[in-house]
Design a protein around this motif. Structure first.
Motif, PDB file in Angstrom:
ATOM      1  N   MET A 108       0.720  -1.182   0.005  1.00  0.00           N
ATOM      2  CA  MET A 108      -0.111   0.030   0.016  1.00  0.00           C
ATOM      3  C   MET A 108       0.829   1.265   0.012  1.00  0.00           C
ATOM      4  N   LYS A 109       0.545   2.264  -0.914  1.00  0.00           N
ATOM      5  CA  LYS A 109       1.376   3.383  -1.141  1.00  0.00           C
ATOM      6  C   LYS A 109       0.668   4.609  -0.380  1.00  0.00           C
ATOM      7  N   GLY A 110       1.361   5.453   0.195  1.00  0.00           N
ATOM      8  CA  GLY A 110       0.766   6.793   0.807  1.00  0.00           C
ATOM      9  C   GLY A 110       1.952   8.004   0.582  1.00  0.00           C
ATOM     10  N   SER A 111       1.427   8.917   0.531  1.00  0.00           N
ATOM     11  CA  SER A 111       2.294  10.275   0.487  1.00  0.00           C
ATOM     12  C   SER A 111       1.692  11.448   1.062  1.00  0.00           C
ATOM     13  N   ILE A 112       2.699  12.345   1.527  1.00  0.00           N
ATOM     14  CA  ILE A 112       2.069  13.499   1.898  1.00  0.00           C
ATOM     15  C   ILE A 112       2.759  14.876   0.875  1.00  0.00           C
ATOM     16  N   PHE A 113       1.987  15.754   0.928  1.00  0.00           N
ATOM     17  CA  PHE A 113       2.333  17.071   0.175  1.00  0.00           C
ATOM     18  C   PHE A 113       1.878  18.099   0.425  1.00  0.00           C
ATOM     19  N   LYS A 114       2.351  19.416   0.255  1.00  0.00           N
ATOM     20  CA  LYS A 114       2.170  20.756   0.553  1.00  0.00           C
ATOM     21  C   LYS A 114       0.904  21.420  -0.451  1.00  0.00           C
ATOM     22  N   ARG A 115      -0.093  22.030  -0.092  1.00  0.00           N
ATOM     23  CA  ARG A 115      -0.899  22.367  -0.994  1.00  0.00           C
ATOM     24  C   ARG A 115      -1.176  24.114  -0.478  1.00  0.00           C
ATOM     25  N   LYS A 116      -1.154  24.888  -1.518  1.00  0.00           N
ATOM     26  CA  LYS A 116      -1.631  26.262  -1.302  1.00  0.00           C
ATOM     27  C   LYS A 116      -2.966  26.659  -1.715  1.00  0.00           C
ATOM     28  N   TRP A 117      -4.022  26.859  -0.894  1.00  0.00           N
ATOM     29  CA  TRP A 117      -5.308  27.149  -1.233  1.00  0.00           C
ATOM     30  C   TRP A 117      -5.458  28.772  -1.457  1.00  0.00           C
ATOM     31  N   ARG A 118      -6.761  28.897  -2.012  1.00  0.00           N
ATOM     32  CA  ARG A 118      -7.249  30.325  -2.302  1.00  0.00           C
ATOM     33  C   ARG A 118      -6.782  30.924  -1.173  1.00  0.00           C
ATOM     34  N   GLY A 119      -6.458  32.222  -1.196  1.00  0.00           N
ATOM     35  CA  GLY A 119      -6.475  33.114  -0.221  1.00  0.00           C
ATOM     36  C   GLY A 119      -4.956  33.227   0.506  1.00  0.00           C
ATOM     37  N   GLY A 120      -4.012  32.304   0.023  1.00  0.00           N
ATOM     38  CA  GLY A 120      -2.705  32.280   0.278  1.00  0.00           C
ATOM     39  C   GLY A 120      -2.342  30.994   1.435  1.00  0.00           C
ATOM     40  N   LYS A 121      -3.569  30.467   1.842  1.00  0.00           N
ATOM     41  CA  LYS A 121      -3.273  29.482   3.163  1.00  0.00           C
ATOM     42  C   LYS A 121      -2.504  28.141   2.677  1.00  0.00           C
ATOM     43  N   VAL A 122      -1.570  27.926   3.246  1.00  0.00           N
ATOM     44  CA  VAL A 122      -1.056  26.649   2.876  1.00  0.00           C
ATOM     45  C   VAL A 122      -1.033  25.648   4.031  1.00  0.00           C
ATOM     46  N   SER A 123      -1.417  24.250   3.630  1.00  0.00           N
ATOM     47  CA  SER A 123      -1.650  23.240   4.543  1.00  0.00           C
ATOM     48  C   SER A 123      -0.913  21.936   3.837  1.00  0.00           C
ATOM     49  N   TRP A 124      -0.881  20.927   4.830  1.00  0.00           N
ATOM     50  CA  TRP A 124      -0.240  19.451   4.449  1.00  0.00           C
ATOM     51  C   TRP A 124      -1.309  18.563   4.182  1.00  0.00           C
ATOM     52  N   CYS A 125      -1.182  17.885   3.201  1.00  0.00           N
ATOM     53  CA  CYS A 125      -2.097  16.978   2.954  1.00  0.00           C
ATOM     54  C   CYS A 125      -1.549  15.559   2.678  1.00  0.00           C
ATOM     55  N   LEU A 126      -2.442  14.606   2.905  1.00  0.00           N
ATOM     56  CA  LEU A 126      -1.969  13.173   2.493  1.00  0.00           C
ATOM     57  C   LEU A 126      -2.828  12.285   1.851  1.00  0.00           C
ATOM     58  N   SER A 127      -2.288  11.212   1.064  1.00  0.00           N
ATOM     59  CA  SER A 127      -3.102  10.739   0.159  1.00  0.00           C
ATOM     60  C   SER A 127      -2.571   9.102   0.342  1.00  0.00           C
ATOM     61  N   LEU A 128      -3.544   8.309   0.328  1.00  0.00           N
ATOM     62  CA  LEU A 128      -3.376   6.802   0.560  1.00  0.00           C
ATOM     63  C   LEU A 128      -4.296   5.897  -0.439  1.00  0.00           C
ATOM     64  N   ASP A 129      -3.540   5.091  -1.095  1.00  0.00           N
ATOM     65  CA  ASP A 129      -4.184   4.104  -1.961  1.00  0.00           C
ATOM     66  C   ASP A 129      -4.597   3.008  -1.328  1.00  0.00           C
ATOM     67  N   VAL A 130      -6.134   2.912  -1.656  1.00  0.00           N
ATOM     68  CA  VAL A 130      -6.767   1.598  -0.695  1.00  0.00           C
ATOM     69  C   VAL A 130      -6.836   0.435  -1.750  1.00  0.00           C
TER      70      VAL A 130
END
Length: 221
Positions: free
Chosen positions: A1-23
């Motif tokens: 099973m693969k997973g990853s984390i990445f940074k995303r910049k949202w509208r308005g300039g807010k930055v947060s971290w996200c994760l994705s996991l293949d099921v």
């Protein structure tokens, strides 16, 4: 099973971290992906990804179900209630569900929380009656449900969500932790002499009359 984390910049300039996991593919053969966002720190996203991967390795990972609560309840009635309960019980369950589904039927099953359910119970307690009370102006206003009825509704939801856990649609049953309304305690009122005489006179000739007379004469219960 693969997973990853990445940074995303949202509208308005807010930055947060996200994760994705293949099921892994389900019974339909389709592969799916768990996606979570809103982590303020990379370490938080990594910690959650590690937890999900561990659950997957232990066979405990449950992917969020897209099913709504209303769709789940229909499936529960079809696959569980009609097979395990009497016809009268199923009919009563349907009546109780009618108080809930207009309010929560469109809610995704995985978004049900103890807080969401408690808010529902509180709203039913204060103004949950379907017909309502007829006011002097001819309008009907929502009437409260009794604590007993609300507790019966909560019991139905808890039993149904137990099946959701067993079917691995959700991980925990949010209904278990809910605080339910307290039952009203009504103080018993004794009959006065006039009421007692009327009661005995009305029961004269019935087979219970000697027993009632003995209870009145001795004060026994």
């Amino acid at each position: 099973m693969k997973g990853s984390i990445f940074k995303r910049k949202w509208r308005g300039g807010k930055v947060s971290w996200c994760l994705s996991l293949d099921v892994p593919a389900g019974e339909d053969g389709k592969r799916e992906r768990i996606f979570k966002s809103g982590f303020s720190r990379q370490a938080d996203a990594q910690r959650e990804l590690t937890r999900l991967l561990q659950e997957a390795n232990d066979g405990l990972l449950i992917k969020p179900s897209p099913q709504t609560f209303g769709d789940f309840m229909e499936e529960w009635f079809r696959e569980y209630a009609v097979h395990q309960c009497s016809g009268k019980t199923v009919e009563r369950y349907r009546q109780l569900a009618d108080y809930v589904l207009p309010k929560l039927g469109a809610t995704p099953l995985h978004e049900l929380t103890s807080l969401v359910l408690e808010r529902l119970y509180n709203s039913l307690r204060t103004a949950g009656g379907r017909r309502g009370e007829l006011k002097a102006n001819g309008q009907r206003e929502p009437s409260p449900l009794s604590a007993k009825t609300v507790r019966h509704i909560a019991g139905l939801i808890q039993v149904a969500l137990n099946s959701a856990v067993r079917w691995k649609l959700i991980k925990v049953n949010p209904a278990i932790a809910c605080q339910l309304p307290k039952m009203e305690i009504k103080e018993a009122v004794a009959l006065d002499q006039q009421q007692t005489e009327w009661f005995l006179d009305a029961s004269r000739g019935h087979w219970m009359y000697p027993i009632l007379m003995l209870a009145v004469a001795t004060g026994c219960r």
